[in-house]
Design an enzyme around this catalytic site. Sequence first.
Site, PDB file in Angstrom:
ATOM      1  N   ASN A 125       3.430   4.958   9.826  1.00 49.65           N
ATOM      2  CA  ASN A 125       2.540   4.467   8.479  1.00 49.65           C
ATOM      3  C   ASN A 125       2.241   3.775   9.381  1.00 49.65           C
ATOM      4  O   ASN A 125       1.017   2.547   8.490  1.00 49.65           O
ATOM      5  CB  ASN A 125       3.892   4.250   7.206  1.00 49.65           C
ATOM      6  CG  ASN A 125       2.384   3.991   6.289  1.00 49.65           C
ATOM      7  OD1 ASN A 125       1.429   4.684   5.722  1.00 49.65           O
ATOM      8  ND2 ASN A 125       2.608   2.606   6.275  1.00 49.65           N
ATOM      9  N   PRO A 149      -4.242  11.420   5.496  1.00 48.07           N
ATOM     10  CA  PRO A 149      -4.949  11.419   3.770  1.00 48.07           C
ATOM     11  C   PRO A 149      -6.280  11.061   3.568  1.00 48.07           C
ATOM     12  O   PRO A 149      -6.850  10.483   4.946  1.00 48.07           O
ATOM     13  CB  PRO A 149      -3.892  10.211   3.721  1.00 48.07           C
ATOM     14  CG  PRO A 149      -2.626  10.048   4.991  1.00 48.07           C
ATOM     15  CD  PRO A 149      -3.217  10.550   5.888  1.00 48.07           C
ATOM     16  N   GLY A 175       0.770  -1.363   0.106  1.00 44.59           N
ATOM     17  CA  GLY A 175      -0.007  -0.105   0.117  1.00 44.59           C
ATOM     18  C   GLY A 175       0.603   1.331   0.450  1.00 44.59           C
ATOM     19  O   GLY A 175       1.337   1.434  -0.498  1.00 44.59           O
ATOM     20  N   ILE A 176       0.311   2.505   1.081  1.00 44.09           N
ATOM     21  CA  ILE A 176       1.018   3.158   0.653  1.00 44.09           C
ATOM     22  C   ILE A 176       2.269   3.212   1.230  1.00 44.09           C
ATOM     23  O   ILE A 176       3.341   4.475   1.173  1.00 44.09           O
ATOM     24  CB  ILE A 176       0.392   4.383   1.704  1.00 44.09           C
ATOM     25  CG1 ILE A 176      -1.633   4.768   1.318  1.00 44.09           C
ATOM     26  CG2 ILE A 176       0.595   5.698   2.087  1.00 44.09           C
ATOM     27  CD1 ILE A 176      -2.227   5.187   2.334  1.00 44.09           C
ATOM     28  N   TYR A 229     -10.747   2.655  15.032  1.00 42.69           N
ATOM     29  CA  TYR A 229      -9.886   3.862  13.316  1.00 42.69           C
ATOM     30  C   TYR A 229      -9.346   4.201  13.772  1.00 42.69           C
ATOM     31  O   TYR A 229      -8.724   5.253  14.122  1.00 42.69           O
ATOM     32  CB  TYR A 229     -10.292   2.626  12.238  1.00 42.69           C
ATOM     33  CG  TYR A 229      -9.281   2.838  11.041  1.00 42.69           C
ATOM     34  CD1 TYR A 229      -7.521   3.169  11.533  1.00 42.69           C
ATOM     35  CD2 TYR A 229      -9.702   4.339  10.453  1.00 42.69           C
ATOM     36  CE1 TYR A 229      -6.780   3.737  10.157  1.00 42.69           C
ATOM     37  CE2 TYR A 229      -8.817   5.137   9.647  1.00 42.69           C
ATOM     38  CZ  TYR A 229      -7.635   3.982   9.501  1.00 42.69           C
ATOM     39  OH  TYR A 229      -6.208   4.906   8.128  1.00 42.69           O
ATOM     40  N   ASP A 248       7.912  -4.226   9.012  1.00 44.11           N
ATOM     41  CA  ASP A 248       6.301  -4.424   8.858  1.00 44.11           C
ATOM     42  C   ASP A 248       6.547  -5.881   9.695  1.00 44.11           C
ATOM     43  O   ASP A 248       7.488  -6.646   9.906  1.00 44.11           O
ATOM     44  CB  ASP A 248       6.481  -4.618   6.940  1.00 44.11           C
ATOM     45  CG  ASP A 248       4.218  -4.665   6.871  1.00 44.11           C
ATOM     46  OD1 ASP A 248       3.943  -3.412   6.810  1.00 44.11           O
ATOM     47  OD2 ASP A 248       3.876  -5.278   7.367  1.00 44.11           O
ATOM     48  N   ASP A 294       6.778  -6.015  15.138  1.00 44.52           N
ATOM     49  CA  ASP A 294       5.454  -5.892  16.080  1.00 44.52           C
ATOM     50  C   ASP A 294       5.424  -4.234  16.174  1.00 44.52           C
ATOM     51  O   ASP A 294       5.818  -4.546  17.403  1.00 44.52           O
ATOM     52  CB  ASP A 294       5.121  -6.949  16.628  1.00 44.52           C
ATOM     53  CG  ASP A 294       3.358  -6.495  16.155  1.00 44.52           C
ATOM     54  OD1 ASP A 294       2.606  -5.511  16.702  1.00 44.52           O
ATOM     55  OD2 ASP A 294       3.603  -7.744  17.411  1.00 44.52           O
ATOM     56  N   VAL A 295       5.216  -3.536  16.161  1.00 46.21           N
ATOM     57  CA  VAL A 295       5.120  -2.398  16.374  1.00 46.21           C
ATOM     58  C   VAL A 295       4.047  -1.738  17.840  1.00 46.21           C
ATOM     59  O   VAL A 295       4.741  -1.538  18.712  1.00 46.21           O
ATOM     60  CB  VAL A 295       4.830  -0.748  14.886  1.00 46.21           C
ATOM     61  CG1 VAL A 295       5.298  -0.756  14.101  1.00 46.21           C
ATOM     62  CG2 VAL A 295       3.421  -0.732  15.325  1.00 46.21           C
TER      63      VAL A 295
HETATM   64  N1  LIG Z   1      -5.527   3.969   1.893  1.00 47.36           N
HETATM   65  C1  LIG Z   1      -6.585   4.618   2.798  1.00 47.36           C
HETATM   66  O1  LIG Z   1      -6.871   5.133   1.646  1.00 47.36           O
HETATM   67  C2  LIG Z   1      -5.585   5.694   3.924  1.00 47.36           C
HETATM   68  C3  LIG Z   1      -6.245   6.992   4.204  1.00 47.36           C
HETATM   69  C4  LIG Z   1      -5.789   7.349   5.490  1.00 47.36           C
HETATM   70  C5  LIG Z   1      -4.769   7.061   6.859  1.00 47.36           C
HETATM   71  N2  LIG Z   1      -4.333   5.777   5.912  1.00 47.36           N
HETATM   72  C6  LIG Z   1      -3.376   5.447   6.880  1.00 47.36           C
HETATM   73  O2  LIG Z   1      -1.773   5.348   6.023  1.00 47.36           O
HETATM   74  C7  LIG Z   1      -1.541   3.688   6.398  1.00 47.36           C
HETATM   75  C8  LIG Z   1      -0.933   2.778   5.100  1.00 47.36           C
HETATM   76  O3  LIG Z   1      -2.344   2.966   4.135  1.00 47.36           O
HETATM   77  P1  LIG Z   1      -2.298   1.407   3.851  1.00 47.36           P
HETATM   78  O4  LIG Z   1      -3.657   1.924   2.448  1.00 47.36           O
HETATM   79  O5  LIG Z   1      -1.103   1.401   2.299  1.00 47.36           O
HETATM   80  O6  LIG Z   1      -2.680   0.698   4.752  1.00 47.36           O
HETATM   81  P2  LIG Z   1      -2.814  -1.168   4.564  1.00 47.36           P
HETATM   82  O7  LIG Z   1      -3.365  -1.818   5.939  1.00 47.36           O
HETATM   83  O8  LIG Z   1      -2.613  -2.085   3.418  1.00 47.36           O
HETATM   84  O9  LIG Z   1      -1.135  -1.179   5.202  1.00 47.36           O
HETATM   85  C9  LIG Z   1      -1.149  -1.026   6.652  1.00 47.36           C
HETATM   86  C10 LIG Z   1       0.709  -1.502   6.571  1.00 47.36           C
HETATM   87  O10 LIG Z   1       0.406  -1.786   7.797  1.00 47.36           O
HETATM   88  C11 LIG Z   1       1.131  -2.884   8.630  1.00 47.36           C
HETATM   89  N3  LIG Z   1       1.155  -3.514   9.939  1.00 47.36           N
HETATM   90  C12 LIG Z   1       0.219  -3.469  10.527  1.00 47.36           C
HETATM   91  N4  LIG Z   1      -0.032  -3.984  11.799  1.00 47.36           N
HETATM   92  C13 LIG Z   1       1.557  -4.020  11.623  1.00 47.36           C
HETATM   93  C14 LIG Z   1       1.646  -4.045  13.050  1.00 47.36           C
HETATM   94  N5  LIG Z   1       1.827  -4.035  14.677  1.00 47.36           N
HETATM   95  N6  LIG Z   1       3.561  -4.067  12.893  1.00 47.36           N
HETATM   96  C15 LIG Z   1       3.908  -3.593  11.926  1.00 47.36           C
HETATM   97  N7  LIG Z   1       3.555  -3.802  10.641  1.00 47.36           N
HETATM   98  C16 LIG Z   1       1.928  -3.494  10.649  1.00 47.36           C
HETATM   99  C17 LIG Z   1       0.656  -4.223   7.921  1.00 47.36           C
HETATM  100  O11 LIG Z   1       1.147  -5.535   7.469  1.00 47.36           O
HETATM  101  C18 LIG Z   1       0.655  -3.437   6.503  1.00 47.36           C
HETATM  102  O12 LIG Z   1       1.833  -3.327   5.725  1.00 47.36           O
HETATM  103  C19 LIG Z   1      -2.671   3.668   7.252  1.00 47.36           C
HETATM  104  O13 LIG Z   1      -1.562   3.943   8.677  1.00 47.36           O
HETATM  105  C20 LIG Z   1      -4.066   4.022   7.165  1.00 47.36           C
HETATM  106  O14 LIG Z   1      -4.584   4.623   8.703  1.00 47.36           O
HETATM  107  C21 LIG Z   1      -4.606   5.279   4.618  1.00 47.36           C
END
Ligand SMILES: NC(=O)c1ccc[n+]([C@@H]2O[C@H](COP(=O)([O-])OP(=O)(O)OC[C@H]3O[C@@H](n4cnc5c(N)ncnc54)[C@H](O)[C@@H]3O)[C@@H](O)[C@H]2O)c1
Length: 257
Positions: free
Chosen positions: A95, A193, A22-23, A163, A42, A68-69
């Site tokens: 992130n 975002p 993802g992002i 969330y 991650d 694991d954060v």
């Molecule tokens: N995509 C959107 O529309 C959006 C909008 C606003 C905010 N965000 C924020 O942006 C960030 C990234 O979004 P995304 O869409 O890529 O999310 P995603 O869920 O696709 O990716 C999250 C990543 O965090 C990792 N993760 C989860 N728990 C973890 C842990 N305990 N320790 C380490 N890693 C862990 C997951 O394995 C994954 O790779 C997040 O903080 C999300 O809340 C996303």
Amino acid sequence: MSTNSQVPNSSRVVVVTGAAQGIGRAYVKEFCAQGYRVAALDINAKAVNQVAAEASGHGGHCLPFEVDVGDEASVASACHKLLEQLGSADILVNNAAIFSTLKMRPFEEIPLDEWTKVLHVNITGTLLMVKALLPSMRQRKWGRIINVSSAAVTMGRPHYLHYTTSKAAVIGMTRSMARELGVSGITVNALLPGAIDTEISRETVTPAQKQAQIDMRSVPREATPQDLTGVVSFLASEASGFVTGQSLIVDGGLTFL
Ligand SMILES: NC(=O)c1ccc[n+]([C@@H]2O[C@H](COP(=O)([O-])OP(=O)(O)OC[C@H]3O[C@@H](n4cnc5c(N)ncnc54)[C@H](O)[C@@H]3O)[C@@H](O)[C@H]2O)c1
């Protein structure tokens, strides 16, 4: 041109959590393309290894670390390893979050253990990463911390109350951390975002909700991770040194603070 006028990007180490997809994956690629040395962290070791291999394959310098954060020992171990291998941690992009796996439901139906886990990973995970990397930033009297929140907070989006609550806490944490760390040359900002499509499908925005959001944006188009990378690059750079404690909404002008 370097985004940092005094110090080459190659002398700065960027730590990106939630980097496996993802992002977060987009941040890793962008920082590598800009010549930074990058630590990609991650909980999904296999996927983050792949991301780091791809980023390094394109001429970047990226090392993967499993973490694991939400687990203090895991954070300590990963941060110890990355500091040993990369020498410093100058920029932290907090992130990682429990996000795309969430099921949307009225808040009274969210099981308490799920509520607790989301708050723990999204809030305490952010804190633990900062605590672990702070000594390195303080030692160099320079640091950039970017805590990822969400425009879901300003919109008051329904059906994932754990969330939105966690992402609101990230804003409060950011402001108070900024007050405590400015004297050490460290800035702390929150990124909010709007809804952004990635390669990962999720339930958090239905197609109808997505279209409604696009229609309400001042810039009425779909968003991609690339809409965030420039903003994050700025917050990571020398140029943002007088910007701290702020909440930067990147949602195409859907909501305003
Ligand atoms: N995509 C959107 O529309 C959006 C909008 C606003 C905010 N965000 C924020 O942006 C960030 C990234 O979004 P995304 O869409 O890529 O999310 P995603 O869920 O696709 O990716 C999250 C990543 O965090 C990792 N993760 C989860 N728990 C973890 C842990 N305990 N320790 C380490 N890693 C862990 C997951 O394995 C994954 O790779 C997040 O903080 C999300 O809340 C996303």
